[in-house]
Structures are given as structure tokens and as C-alpha cells.
Design a protein around this motif. Structure first.
Motif, PDB file in Angstrom:
ATOM      1  N   ASP A   3      67.937  34.541 -48.108  1.00 29.94           N
ATOM      2  CA  ASP A   3      68.446  35.565 -47.193  1.00 29.94           C
ATOM      3  C   ASP A   3      67.820  36.938 -47.403  1.00 29.94           C
ATOM      4  O   ASP A   3      68.397  37.945 -46.993  1.00 29.94           O
ATOM      5  CB  ASP A   3      69.976  35.673 -47.289  1.00 29.94           C
ATOM      6  CG  ASP A   3      70.664  34.352 -47.004  1.00 29.94           C
ATOM      7  OD1 ASP A   3      70.196  33.628 -46.102  1.00 29.94           O
ATOM      8  OD2 ASP A   3      71.646  34.033 -47.702  1.00 29.94           O
ATOM      9  N   GLN A   4      66.669  37.007 -48.051  1.00 30.27           N
ATOM     10  CA  GLN A   4      65.992  38.278 -48.279  1.00 30.27           C
ATOM     11  C   GLN A   4      64.527  38.114 -47.908  1.00 30.27           C
ATOM     12  O   GLN A   4      63.839  37.287 -48.485  1.00 30.27           O
ATOM     13  CB  GLN A   4      66.118  38.684 -49.755  1.00 30.27           C
ATOM     14  CG  GLN A   4      65.406  39.959 -50.109  1.00 30.27           C
ATOM     15  CD  GLN A   4      65.993  41.165 -49.403  1.00 30.27           C
ATOM     16  OE1 GLN A   4      67.202  41.349 -49.393  1.00 30.27           O
ATOM     17  NE2 GLN A   4      65.149  41.950 -48.777  1.00 30.27           N
ATOM     18  N   LYS A   5      64.084  38.889 -46.914  1.00 32.29           N
ATOM     19  CA  LYS A   5      62.673  38.805 -46.510  1.00 32.29           C
ATOM     20  C   LYS A   5      61.830  39.616 -47.484  1.00 32.29           C
ATOM     21  O   LYS A   5      62.011  40.810 -47.639  1.00 32.29           O
ATOM     22  CB  LYS A   5      62.504  39.342 -45.092  1.00 32.29           C
ATOM     23  CG  LYS A   5      61.064  39.229 -44.606  1.00 32.29           C
ATOM     24  CD  LYS A   5      60.908  39.778 -43.215  1.00 32.29           C
ATOM     25  CE  LYS A   5      59.512  39.731 -42.665  1.00 32.29           C
ATOM     26  NZ  LYS A   5      58.410  39.511 -43.537  1.00 32.29           N
ATOM     27  N   ILE A   6      60.910  38.923 -48.136  1.00 36.06           N
ATOM     28  CA  ILE A   6      59.967  39.581 -49.030  1.00 36.06           C
ATOM     29  C   ILE A   6      58.569  39.259 -48.530  1.00 36.06           C
ATOM     30  O   ILE A   6      58.256  38.111 -48.235  1.00 36.06           O
ATOM     31  CB  ILE A   6      60.103  39.073 -50.484  1.00 36.06           C
ATOM     32  CG1 ILE A   6      61.520  39.282 -50.995  1.00 36.06           C
ATOM     33  CG2 ILE A   6      59.096  39.775 -51.395  1.00 36.06           C
ATOM     34  CD1 ILE A   6      61.770  38.606 -52.326  1.00 36.06           C
ATOM     35  N   SER A   7      57.742  40.282 -48.439  1.00 38.55           N
ATOM     36  CA  SER A   7      56.346  40.057 -48.077  1.00 38.55           C
ATOM     37  C   SER A   7      55.478  41.043 -48.841  1.00 38.55           C
ATOM     38  O   SER A   7      55.968  42.035 -49.387  1.00 38.55           O
ATOM     39  CB  SER A   7      56.142  40.210 -46.563  1.00 38.55           C
ATOM     40  OG  SER A   7      56.343  41.546 -46.161  1.00 38.55           O
ATOM     41  N   CYS A   8      54.202  40.751 -48.858  1.00 37.11           N
ATOM     42  CA  CYS A   8      53.234  41.604 -49.548  1.00 37.11           C
ATOM     43  C   CYS A   8      52.004  41.788 -48.682  1.00 37.11           C
ATOM     44  O   CYS A   8      51.645  40.913 -47.901  1.00 37.11           O
ATOM     45  CB  CYS A   8      52.809  40.976 -50.877  1.00 37.11           C
ATOM     46  SG  CYS A   8      54.118  40.886 -52.114  1.00 37.11           S
ATOM     47  N   SER A   9      51.372  42.936 -48.856  1.00 36.26           N
ATOM     48  CA  SER A   9      50.065  43.199 -48.280  1.00 36.26           C
ATOM     49  C   SER A   9      49.062  43.096 -49.422  1.00 36.26           C
ATOM     50  O   SER A   9      49.340  43.561 -50.533  1.00 36.26           O
ATOM     51  CB  SER A   9      50.015  44.593 -47.662  1.00 36.26           C
ATOM     52  OG  SER A   9      50.959  44.695 -46.616  1.00 36.26           O
TER      53      SER A   9
END
Length: 133
Positions: free
Chosen positions: A86-92
């Protein structure tokens, strides 16, 4: 033949909002998950470290085809997106191929430029620069 490697900058997307919305303990968990996922994907091929804040660096000190690097980066982005329910995590991510020895200032500048290209493309992605580009 010249010895090559890769240098990566990995930046957690919208990390300030995660800390502000869910608190620093969730932010700490996010940073630990990113570090763990990077270590799983790249640890056997080089070194992973936290630069500070929400930014990490990866030094791959052995040759790796661009296609394999891209597959590993895709796997990392998928794994990190599923790290906390339930937690959106993303990286560039910015990645630059280099030849040993390399001018460190140049490598840092070019890798940072690739990171900002990834952010300009909407985040949650990577930009790879080979030696020929």
C-alpha cells in the motif's frame, strides 16, 4: 582491451512527501528497502552505498552489457515498487558506462545528468549512457 564498468545514481522519488505524509520511520524503512534491493540486484557485481538523504550510488567494477544492466534496473524498479504494501515507492536512476581509469568529476557530472534526464521523463525510470554516446 579497456576495462569498463558502470556508475549509477539512484534517487528515491518524492521522498520528502513520504516523510511528511507517513513519518520518518516509514521514510527510514523506504531507504532500507531501496538499499536492500540495490544490494540484491547489484551487490555481487560491485559496491552499493548511500550518498546521503535519499540518494544512493552503485559502482559496477566489471564489464556488463547494456542490455543486462537494463534488465537488472527493470528488476530493481519492480522489486522496490512492491517493497512496502500500500505504499508507492519508485526511483529515478542515471547510469554511465566508463573505462578505467576515469576522471571522477566527469563521471559524477555525466551520471548526475542522466539522473536528471530520468526525472524529466517522469521519474520511476532509468537513463543509460554508454561510452559511445
Amino acid at each position: 582491451m579497456d576495462r569498463t564498468g558502470w556508475f549509477l545514481f539512484v534517487d528515491a522519488d518524492y521522498f520528502k512527501e513520504i516523510n511528511d505524509t507517513f513519518g520518518h520511520s516509514v521514510g527510514d524503512t523506504v531507504l532500507k528497502e531501496i538499499a536492500q534491493k540495490l544490494q540484491c540486484v547489484f551487490g555481487e557485481h560491485g559496491k552499493v552505498g548511500r550518498i546521503g538523504g535519499d540518494e544512493f550510488a552503485v559502482l559496477i567494477d566489471a564489464p556488463m552489457p547494456k542490455q543486462e544492466l537494463g534488465q537488472r534496473l527493470e528488476r530493481f524498479l519492480k522489486d522496490v515498487s512492491e517493497a512496502i504494501p500500500d505504499q508507492k515507492i519508485s526511483c529515478s536512476i542515471g547510469a554511465c558506462e566508463f573505462t578505467f581509469p576515469q576522471n571522477v568529476k566527469y563521471l559524477l557530472k555525466e551520471t548526475d545528468r542522466m539522473l536528471y534526464k530520468a526525472k524529466e521523463r517522469g521519474r520511476a525510470c532509468f537513463v543509460i549512457k554508454t561510452k559511445q554516446e
